[in-house]
Design a protein around this motif. Structure first.
Motif, PDB file in Angstrom:
ATOM      1  N   ASN A  56       0.881  -1.178   0.000  1.00  0.00           N
ATOM      2  CA  ASN A  56       0.000   0.000   0.000  1.00  0.00           C
ATOM      3  C   ASN A  56       0.915   1.223   0.000  1.00  0.00           C
ATOM      4  OD1 ASN A  56       0.782   0.424   2.802  1.00  0.00           O
ATOM      5  ND2 ASN A  56      -0.583  -1.271   3.245  1.00  0.00           N
ATOM      6  N   MET A  57       0.338   2.397  -0.139  1.00  0.00           N
ATOM      7  CA  MET A  57       1.182   3.600  -0.218  1.00  0.00           C
ATOM      8  C   MET A  57       1.987   3.807   1.065  1.00  0.00           C
ATOM      9  SD  MET A  57       1.240   6.846   1.034  1.00  0.00           S
ATOM     10  CE  MET A  57       2.014   8.388   0.668  1.00  0.00           C
ATOM     11  N   THR A  58       1.386   3.530   2.219  1.00  0.00           N
ATOM     12  CA  THR A  58       2.072   3.777   3.491  1.00  0.00           C
ATOM     13  C   THR A  58       3.333   2.925   3.585  1.00  0.00           C
ATOM     14  OG1 THR A  58      -0.092   4.164   4.510  1.00  0.00           O
ATOM     15  CG2 THR A  58       1.756   3.844   6.005  1.00  0.00           C
ATOM     16  N   HIS A 112      -2.208  13.688   4.351  1.00  0.00           N
ATOM     17  CA  HIS A 112      -2.461  12.421   5.056  1.00  0.00           C
ATOM     18  C   HIS A 112      -1.170  12.059   5.787  1.00  0.00           C
ATOM     19  CE1 HIS A 112      -3.009   8.057   5.460  1.00  0.00           C
ATOM     20  NE2 HIS A 112      -4.281   8.185   5.110  1.00  0.00           N
ATOM     21  N   ALA A 131       0.351   9.400   6.096  1.00  0.00           N
ATOM     22  CA  ALA A 131       1.231   8.467   5.372  1.00  0.00           C
ATOM     23  C   ALA A 131       2.300   9.234   4.592  1.00  0.00           C
ATOM     24  CB  ALA A 131       0.425   7.600   4.416  1.00  0.00           C
ATOM     25  N   ASN A 176      -7.192  14.314   0.932  1.00  0.00           N
ATOM     26  CA  ASN A 176      -8.236  13.301   1.098  1.00  0.00           C
ATOM     27  C   ASN A 176      -9.306  13.748   2.081  1.00  0.00           C
ATOM     28  OD1 ASN A 176      -6.410  13.026   3.332  1.00  0.00           O
ATOM     29  ND2 ASN A 176      -7.346  11.066   3.796  1.00  0.00           N
ATOM     30  N   ASP A 218       2.312  12.483  -3.097  1.00  0.00           N
ATOM     31  CA  ASP A 218       1.329  11.477  -2.691  1.00  0.00           C
ATOM     32  C   ASP A 218       0.082  11.718  -3.549  1.00  0.00           C
ATOM     33  OD1 ASP A 218      -0.737  10.048  -1.603  1.00  0.00           O
ATOM     34  OD2 ASP A 218      -0.647  10.977   0.376  1.00  0.00           O
ATOM     35  N   VAL A 231      -2.383   9.540  -3.939  1.00  0.00           N
ATOM     36  CA  VAL A 231      -3.417   8.548  -3.602  1.00  0.00           C
ATOM     37  C   VAL A 231      -4.815   9.128  -3.816  1.00  0.00           C
ATOM     38  CG1 VAL A 231      -4.446   7.181  -1.741  1.00  0.00           C
ATOM     39  CG2 VAL A 231      -1.967   7.280  -1.970  1.00  0.00           C
ATOM     40  N   SER A 242      -2.469   4.446  -4.758  1.00  0.00           N
ATOM     41  CA  SER A 242      -2.980   3.131  -4.342  1.00  0.00           C
ATOM     42  C   SER A 242      -4.123   2.706  -5.254  1.00  0.00           C
ATOM     43  CB  SER A 242      -3.482   3.208  -2.899  1.00  0.00           C
ATOM     44  OG  SER A 242      -2.465   3.719  -2.072  1.00  0.00           O
ATOM     45  N   TYR A 289      -6.422   0.678  -4.985  1.00  0.00           N
ATOM     46  CA  TYR A 289      -7.765   0.477  -4.402  1.00  0.00           C
ATOM     47  C   TYR A 289      -8.558   1.774  -4.309  1.00  0.00           C
ATOM     48  CZ  TYR A 289      -6.439   2.086   0.359  1.00  0.00           C
ATOM     49  OH  TYR A 289      -6.048   2.825   1.445  1.00  0.00           O
ATOM     50  N   LYS A 290      -7.890   2.896  -4.585  1.00  0.00           N
ATOM     51  CA  LYS A 290      -8.622   4.171  -4.628  1.00  0.00           C
ATOM     52  C   LYS A 290      -9.020   4.515  -6.062  1.00  0.00           C
ATOM     53  CE  LYS A 290      -7.095   5.301  -0.315  1.00  0.00           C
ATOM     54  NZ  LYS A 290      -7.809   5.549   0.900  1.00  0.00           N
TER      55      LYS A 290
HETATM   56  C1  PLP Z   1      -4.124  11.037   0.502  1.00  0.00           C
HETATM   57  C2  PLP Z   1      -3.777   9.695   1.043  1.00  0.00           C
HETATM   58  N1  PLP Z   1      -2.494   9.365   1.153  1.00  0.00           N
HETATM   59  C3  PLP Z   1      -2.096   8.173   1.619  1.00  0.00           C
HETATM   60  C4  PLP Z   1      -3.028   7.236   2.017  1.00  0.00           C
HETATM   61  C5  PLP Z   1      -2.544   5.913   2.524  1.00  0.00           C
HETATM   62  O1  PLP Z   1      -2.704   4.976   1.505  1.00  0.00           O
HETATM   63  P1  PLP Z   1      -2.579   3.414   1.789  1.00  0.00           P
HETATM   64  O2  PLP Z   1      -3.853   3.001   2.441  1.00  0.00           O
HETATM   65  O3  PLP Z   1      -2.417   2.818   0.422  1.00  0.00           O
HETATM   66  O4  PLP Z   1      -1.407   3.201   2.649  1.00  0.00           O
HETATM   67  C6  PLP Z   1      -4.384   7.527   1.929  1.00  0.00           C
HETATM   68  C7  PLP Z   1      -5.393   6.571   2.394  1.00  0.00           C
HETATM   69  O5  PLP Z   1      -6.504   6.917   2.712  1.00  0.00           O
HETATM   70  C8  PLP Z   1      -4.772   8.787   1.419  1.00  0.00           C
HETATM   71  O6  PLP Z   1      -6.056   9.124   1.286  1.00  0.00           O
END
Ligand code: PLP
Length: 425
Positions: free
Chosen positions: A101-103, A130, A132, A182, A207, A209, A230, A232-233
């Motif tokens: 996942n991105m994190t 976020h 992450a 987000n 980022d 995502v 990611s 899944y988004k």
């Molecule tokens: C803007 C943003 N960055 C990073 C993440 C983290 O992504 P992941 O769940 O793939 O680790 C999210 C997850 O909601 C997000 O919305």
């Protein structure tokens, strides 16, 4: 035809076709059709993605680099999906990395970049992001790296670019910014910020995502050094992906086990990948491309088809956003965070967070959930922003996220339910 011209050529969204592709949109909840307004936490997946996963598990399920058919199919599938993600990012296939996942990807990348940093080197993060895209960089404070945080303009929840510029100096080694928030939907001027970072000799990490389901990504045009998102988004399975400039992926050294390859990009992919889901990522990109071909039958390449799809979904989502905003602004006691001026909707996506008086967002989300309307409440890990806006101690905000499979009827249902909530509160 350039992708910019292609943007203008795209037709209207065939929403009936779109919704047919997503089996889960037929789910019922609370005696009503489920309204998935929870996209920012993960989108639904089209049938094509489910089929690709099943197909992989049926015909190709094996580990990589074996001397037999299913293993060879696995290798071929990964090569093919790297190509699909290369079209998605507009880069070369060897600049695409898969991960959990991105994190997790960002934690690994931060550790690798951190190997080359020394005490006193600086990294600039932002209040809008976020966690992450904050926590992994802050972890480098352990070795004396200084993390500086650029603020927002509270009135419209945009980045304060003057503050950001002030925080960047000759000591800055990396600037790391979200493409879109987000929580409040703000789209940041990431190309401009990349120039600011490069002018100081720093690397730029984006980022993307939250942006990925809402707009076409072009890493070449942005000239960023790294960009993560990611699948899944954006209608794919639960995984993460990274774009890295080839020179950086080859130069920085990820932590890895001894027998694993040192060749990029595979050296960045720790352990055995979730291969069935990589197959699903390819199908998600193909789904968006297929949508694009339906919007503009003249597209020739997959990249052009992706551009055509986003050209259409951007304007479709903007119309939904306007409808949502019109309705929300009429609710008593509402406080909407972020850009609300219609003329500036190009600077935001259709992710809207708000509070209604002192009502607890969890209670509103529960009320909506009981009526089959799925939204999120809280801080969504955008903890710096939630604290900065003074809502962290009060349960955060209620977030409504619209993507291209949502409809005007769903927006109206949400608004009706919110009016009902306000009337009884
Ligand atoms: C803007 C943003 N960055 C990073 C993440 C983290 O992504 P992941 O769940 O793939 O680790 C999210 C997850 O909601 C997000 O919305």
């Amino acid at each position: 035809m350039s992708t910019a011209t292609r943007h203008e050529a795209s037709g209207a969204l065939d929403i009936a076709w779109v919704r047919e592709q997503f089996p889960s949109l037929r789910e019922q909840a609370g005696g009503a059709p489920a309204a998935f307004l929870d996209g920012p936490a993960g989108t639904q997946v089209p049938r094509q993605v489910m089929d690709a996963i099943t197909n992989y598990l049926t015909h190709a399920n094996a580990n990589t680099y074996g001397m037999f058919a299913t293993s060879r199919r696995t290798n071929e599938m990964i090569v093919s999906v790297r190509g699909a993600m290369a079209d998605f990012f507009n880069c070369s296939a060897d600049e695409v990395v898969f991960g959990q996942n991105m994190t997790t990807i960002t934690l690994g990348l931060a550790r690798a970049i951190g190997r080359e940093l020394k005490a006193g080197d600086e990294i600039v993060v932002t209040t809008l992001d976020h966690d992450a895209n904050v926590g992994p960089w802050r972890a480098l404070e352990e070795k004396g790296v200084v993390v500086r945080q650029a603020d927002i303009r509270e009135t419209d929840c945009t980045l304060d670019l003057e503050d950001l510029q002030e925080k960047i100096s000759s000591k800055t080694k990396l600037v790391t910014v979200g493409y879109a928030s987000n929580m409040v939907g703000t789209i940041n001027p990431v190309a401009e910020i990349t120039k600011m970072a490069h002018a100081a000799g720093a690397l730029m990490f984006i980022d993307a995502v939250h942006y990925a389901p809402h707009g076409l990504i072009d890493v070449k045009a942005l000239d960023c050094d790294f960009l993560a998102c990611s699948p899944y988004k954006f209608f794919g399975p639960h995984m993460g992906t990274l774009y890295g400039k080839k020179e950086h992926l080859e130069r920085f050294k990820p932590y890895k086990v001894r027998p694993a390859t040192s060749v990029s990009p595979e050296c960045w992919e720790t352990g055995t990948q979730v291969q069935e889901l990589i197959a699903g990522i390819g199908a998600a990109v193909e789904y968006i491309a297929e949508l694009g071909r339906r919007c503009d039958a003249t597209t020739k390449t997959r990249r052009e088809a992706l551009a055509a799809a986003y050209a259409t979904t951007v304007s479709y989502e903007r119309a939904l956003l306007t409808r949502l905003m019109d309705g929300l602004e009429n609710l008593p006691g509402i406080r909407i965070f972020g850009i609300t001026e219609r003329a500036r909707f190009g600077e935001r996506c259709a992710t809207v967070s708000f509070r209604i008086g002192e009502q607890n967002p969890t209670e509103i989300a529960t009320f909506l959930g009981e009526r089959g309307i799925f939204t999120w409440d809280g801080n969504f890990y955008a903890i710096n922003l939630s604290e900065r806006l003074g809502v962290e101690q009060k349960g955060g905000v209620l977030r409504v996220g619209l993507v291209h499979y949502n409809t005007a009827e769903e927006v109206d249902r949400l608004l009706g339910a919110l009016r009902e909530f306000c009337a009884q509160a």
